[in-house]
Scaffold this motif. Structure first.
Motif, PDB file in Angstrom:
ATOM      1  N   LEU A 161       0.817  -1.287  -0.104  1.00  0.00           N
ATOM      2  CA  LEU A 161       0.164   0.057   0.063  1.00  0.00           C
ATOM      3  C   LEU A 161       0.671   1.349  -0.106  1.00  0.00           C
ATOM      4  O   LEU A 161       0.210   2.448  -0.110  1.00  0.00           O
ATOM      5  CB  LEU A 161      -0.782  -0.060   1.237  1.00  0.00           C
ATOM      6  CG  LEU A 161      -1.987  -0.999   1.076  1.00  0.00           C
ATOM      7  CD1 LEU A 161      -2.906  -1.061   2.449  1.00  0.00           C
ATOM      8  CD2 LEU A 161      -3.130  -0.752   0.031  1.00  0.00           C
ATOM      9  N   PHE A 162       2.235   0.784   0.374  1.00  0.00           N
ATOM     10  CA  PHE A 162       2.974   2.296   0.232  1.00  0.00           C
ATOM     11  C   PHE A 162       3.304   2.891  -1.219  1.00  0.00           C
ATOM     12  O   PHE A 162       3.385   3.955  -1.617  1.00  0.00           O
ATOM     13  CB  PHE A 162       4.573   1.827   0.707  1.00  0.00           C
ATOM     14  CG  PHE A 162       5.650   2.891   1.041  1.00  0.00           C
ATOM     15  CD1 PHE A 162       5.137   3.136   2.640  1.00  0.00           C
ATOM     16  CD2 PHE A 162       6.173   3.593   0.248  1.00  0.00           C
ATOM     17  CE1 PHE A 162       6.097   4.261   2.989  1.00  0.00           C
ATOM     18  CE2 PHE A 162       6.954   4.726   0.857  1.00  0.00           C
ATOM     19  CZ  PHE A 162       6.979   4.965   2.125  1.00  0.00           C
ATOM     20  N   ILE A 163       2.924   1.817  -2.329  1.00  0.00           N
ATOM     21  CA  ILE A 163       3.035   2.236  -3.635  1.00  0.00           C
ATOM     22  C   ILE A 163       1.955   3.393  -3.969  1.00  0.00           C
ATOM     23  O   ILE A 163       2.479   4.389  -4.336  1.00  0.00           O
ATOM     24  CB  ILE A 163       2.775   1.170  -4.596  1.00  0.00           C
ATOM     25  CG1 ILE A 163       4.153   0.489  -4.350  1.00  0.00           C
ATOM     26  CG2 ILE A 163       2.886   1.701  -6.073  1.00  0.00           C
ATOM     27  CD1 ILE A 163       3.919  -0.975  -5.138  1.00  0.00           C
ATOM     28  N   PRO A 164       0.497   3.028  -4.113  1.00  0.00           N
ATOM     29  CA  PRO A 164      -0.176   3.969  -4.056  1.00  0.00           C
ATOM     30  C   PRO A 164      -0.610   5.249  -3.266  1.00  0.00           C
ATOM     31  O   PRO A 164      -0.895   6.304  -3.530  1.00  0.00           O
ATOM     32  CB  PRO A 164      -1.829   3.322  -4.112  1.00  0.00           C
ATOM     33  CG  PRO A 164      -1.364   2.024  -3.252  1.00  0.00           C
ATOM     34  CD  PRO A 164      -0.065   1.819  -3.341  1.00  0.00           C
ATOM     35  N   LEU A 165      -0.023   5.169  -1.876  1.00  0.00           N
ATOM     36  CA  LEU A 165      -0.221   5.991  -0.860  1.00  0.00           C
ATOM     37  C   LEU A 165       0.994   7.150  -0.736  1.00  0.00           C
ATOM     38  O   LEU A 165       0.847   8.122  -0.556  1.00  0.00           O
ATOM     39  CB  LEU A 165      -0.835   5.445   0.551  1.00  0.00           C
ATOM     40  CG  LEU A 165      -2.018   4.595   0.635  1.00  0.00           C
ATOM     41  CD1 LEU A 165      -1.933   4.049   1.904  1.00  0.00           C
ATOM     42  CD2 LEU A 165      -3.032   5.576   0.195  1.00  0.00           C
ATOM     43  N   VAL A 166       2.007   6.710  -1.059  1.00  0.00           N
ATOM     44  CA  VAL A 166       3.259   7.513  -0.964  1.00  0.00           C
ATOM     45  C   VAL A 166       4.134   7.583  -2.131  1.00  0.00           C
ATOM     46  O   VAL A 166       4.404   8.630  -2.647  1.00  0.00           O
ATOM     47  CB  VAL A 166       4.126   6.906   0.269  1.00  0.00           C
ATOM     48  CG1 VAL A 166       5.115   7.774   0.227  1.00  0.00           C
ATOM     49  CG2 VAL A 166       3.381   6.771   1.565  1.00  0.00           C
ATOM     50  N   VAL A 167       4.294   6.433  -3.000  1.00  0.00           N
ATOM     51  CA  VAL A 167       5.133   6.500  -3.889  1.00  0.00           C
ATOM     52  C   VAL A 167       4.517   7.061  -5.131  1.00  0.00           C
ATOM     53  O   VAL A 167       5.217   7.816  -6.006  1.00  0.00           O
ATOM     54  CB  VAL A 167       5.561   5.123  -4.443  1.00  0.00           C
ATOM     55  CG1 VAL A 167       6.380   4.884  -5.808  1.00  0.00           C
ATOM     56  CG2 VAL A 167       6.414   4.231  -3.146  1.00  0.00           C
ATOM     57  N   MET A 168       3.491   6.777  -5.583  1.00  0.00           N
ATOM     58  CA  MET A 168       2.689   7.548  -6.658  1.00  0.00           C
ATOM     59  C   MET A 168       2.744   8.929  -6.668  1.00  0.00           C
ATOM     60  O   MET A 168       3.157   9.743  -7.607  1.00  0.00           O
ATOM     61  CB  MET A 168       1.266   6.797  -6.906  1.00  0.00           C
ATOM     62  CG  MET A 168       1.579   5.348  -7.221  1.00  0.00           C
ATOM     63  SD  MET A 168       2.586   5.088  -8.657  1.00  0.00           S
ATOM     64  CE  MET A 168       2.289   3.203  -9.003  1.00  0.00           C
ATOM     65  N   PRO A 169       2.208   9.578  -5.403  1.00  0.00           N
ATOM     66  CA  PRO A 169       2.182  11.077  -5.614  1.00  0.00           C
ATOM     67  C   PRO A 169       3.433  11.602  -5.373  1.00  0.00           C
ATOM     68  O   PRO A 169       3.807  12.651  -6.166  1.00  0.00           O
ATOM     69  CB  PRO A 169       1.513  11.283  -3.807  1.00  0.00           C
ATOM     70  CG  PRO A 169       0.857  10.108  -3.571  1.00  0.00           C
ATOM     71  CD  PRO A 169       1.531   8.951  -4.193  1.00  0.00           C
ATOM     72  N   ILE A 170       4.691  10.962  -4.954  1.00  0.00           N
ATOM     73  CA  ILE A 170       5.935  11.562  -5.007  1.00  0.00           C
ATOM     74  C   ILE A 170       6.455  11.411  -6.497  1.00  0.00           C
ATOM     75  O   ILE A 170       7.077  12.472  -7.036  1.00  0.00           O
ATOM     76  CB  ILE A 170       7.070  10.853  -3.985  1.00  0.00           C
ATOM     77  CG1 ILE A 170       6.580  10.946  -2.553  1.00  0.00           C
ATOM     78  CG2 ILE A 170       8.382  11.108  -4.490  1.00  0.00           C
ATOM     79  CD1 ILE A 170       7.467  10.100  -1.784  1.00  0.00           C
ATOM     80  N   VAL A 171       6.271  10.334  -7.194  1.00  0.00           N
ATOM     81  CA  VAL A 171       6.725  10.204  -8.679  1.00  0.00           C
ATOM     82  C   VAL A 171       5.983  11.318  -9.458  1.00  0.00           C
ATOM     83  O   VAL A 171       6.634  11.835 -10.089  1.00  0.00           O
ATOM     84  CB  VAL A 171       6.330   8.944  -8.993  1.00  0.00           C
ATOM     85  CG1 VAL A 171       6.663   8.813 -10.594  1.00  0.00           C
ATOM     86  CG2 VAL A 171       7.176   7.996  -8.495  1.00  0.00           C
ATOM     87  N   SER A 172       4.599  11.499  -9.223  1.00  0.00           N
ATOM     88  CA  SER A 172       3.885  12.444  -9.898  1.00  0.00           C
ATOM     89  C   SER A 172       4.130  13.791  -9.743  1.00  0.00           C
ATOM     90  O   SER A 172       4.122  14.444 -10.842  1.00  0.00           O
ATOM     91  CB  SER A 172       2.309  12.242  -9.507  1.00  0.00           C
ATOM     92  OG  SER A 172       1.682  13.149 -10.258  1.00  0.00           O
ATOM     93  N   TRP A 173       4.534  14.310  -8.652  1.00  0.00           N
ATOM     94  CA  TRP A 173       4.684  15.600  -8.321  1.00  0.00           C
ATOM     95  C   TRP A 173       6.117  15.957  -8.316  1.00  0.00           C
ATOM     96  O   TRP A 173       6.617  17.146  -8.848  1.00  0.00           O
ATOM     97  CB  TRP A 173       4.187  16.098  -6.801  1.00  0.00           C
ATOM     98  CG  TRP A 173       2.722  16.088  -6.789  1.00  0.00           C
ATOM     99  CD1 TRP A 173       1.659  16.227  -7.820  1.00  0.00           C
ATOM    100  CD2 TRP A 173       2.070  15.533  -5.943  1.00  0.00           C
ATOM    101  NE1 TRP A 173       0.516  16.013  -7.284  1.00  0.00           N
ATOM    102  CE2 TRP A 173       0.414  15.618  -6.158  1.00  0.00           C
ATOM    103  CE3 TRP A 173       2.340  14.968  -4.337  1.00  0.00           C
ATOM    104  CZ2 TRP A 173      -0.451  15.274  -5.185  1.00  0.00           C
ATOM    105  CZ3 TRP A 173       1.294  14.643  -3.598  1.00  0.00           C
ATOM    106  CH2 TRP A 173       0.009  14.957  -4.157  1.00  0.00           C
ATOM    107  N   LEU A 174       7.119  15.133  -8.381  1.00  0.00           N
ATOM    108  CA  LEU A 174       8.581  15.472  -8.327  1.00  0.00           C
ATOM    109  C   LEU A 174       9.273  15.000  -9.434  1.00  0.00           C
ATOM    110  O   LEU A 174      10.000  15.771 -10.056  1.00  0.00           O
ATOM    111  CB  LEU A 174       9.235  14.912  -7.075  1.00  0.00           C
ATOM    112  CG  LEU A 174       8.894  15.524  -5.501  1.00  0.00           C
ATOM    113  CD1 LEU A 174       9.410  14.888  -4.507  1.00  0.00           C
ATOM    114  CD2 LEU A 174       8.861  17.062  -5.669  1.00  0.00           C
TER     115      LEU A 174
END
Length: 207
Positions: A2-15
């Motif tokens: 669940l770390f992937i959709p909740l943390v990883v995806m937002p970081i990749v998307s915005w940074l």
């Protein structure tokens, strides 16, 4: 997971996505050359190639062992089957490029997702009491404790999961060659972000 959709995806998307699209790179290694120099790019590409060779070799070995047991194949037959699969994959990838890889991934996702649902349905059907019994046994064994906050090296906890998410999942989604190639193959950054959303939803569903 669940770390992937909740943390990883937002970081990749915005940074990371704005960086890749702004620089118009085709791989993470092209970025390394622009940011540092060609030697760093070659080092990164070489390390990735060695990692991929080792990973694919182990993956093919595992698949070969399964095929050998299921189909009662000899060692030579397994070797020939794996070579044939490798040649076929190389052929359609060279012929169809990224589009062929994307379609293959889509079909693979359908096959794997359908297979998991079928196995889950068959497994639950063999348990006396069904879902309520599974839930009760899982609770008694502590299988549904997702936020263990104690600091310990003896078992899984929130901090270990977070470290794994940052060093494995974030790296895999932000800098891995295939991940970056998929992002930059999208027409726009908006489309790339939507692909992350779809990926995150599917990953959460699998959990």
């Amino acid at each position: 997971i669940l770390f992937i959709p909740l943390v990883v995806m937002p970081i990749v998307s915005w940074l990371f996505l704005p960086l890749f699209f702004r620089m118009r790179v085709t791989s993470a290694y092209e970025y390394l050359e622009r940011r540092f120099d060609r030697s760093v790019r070659l080092l990164g590409a070489t390390l990735f190639a060695l990692y991929t060779i080792g990973w694919m070799g182990n993956l093919l070995l595992a698949v070969g062992k399964i095929l050998q047991v299921v189909l009662n194949l000899s060692d030579r037959q397994v070797l020939l089957a794996l070579i044939a699969v490798g040649v076929f994959a190389t052929f359609y990838t060279a012929l169809g490029g990224v589009k062929a890889v994307v379609w293959t991934d889509a079909l693979q996702a359908i096959a794997l997702g359908g297979g998991m649902m079928a196995v889950l349905w068959l497994a639950v059907g063999r348990v006396e009491g069904g879902w309520p019994e599974i839930w009760q046994v899982g609770n008694e064994a502590g299988r549904f404790e997702m936020f263990r906050m104690e600091l310990s090296f003896k078992g899984g906890n929130f901090f270990a999961a977070s470290a794994f998410g940052f060093f494995v999942y974030l790296a895999g989604h932000a800098a891995h060659f295939t991940a970056v190639q998929r992002y930059v193959s999208m027409p726009t950054m908006r489309d790339a972000r939507w692909s992350l959303v779809v990926n995150g939803v599917m990953v959460a569903g699998v959990c």
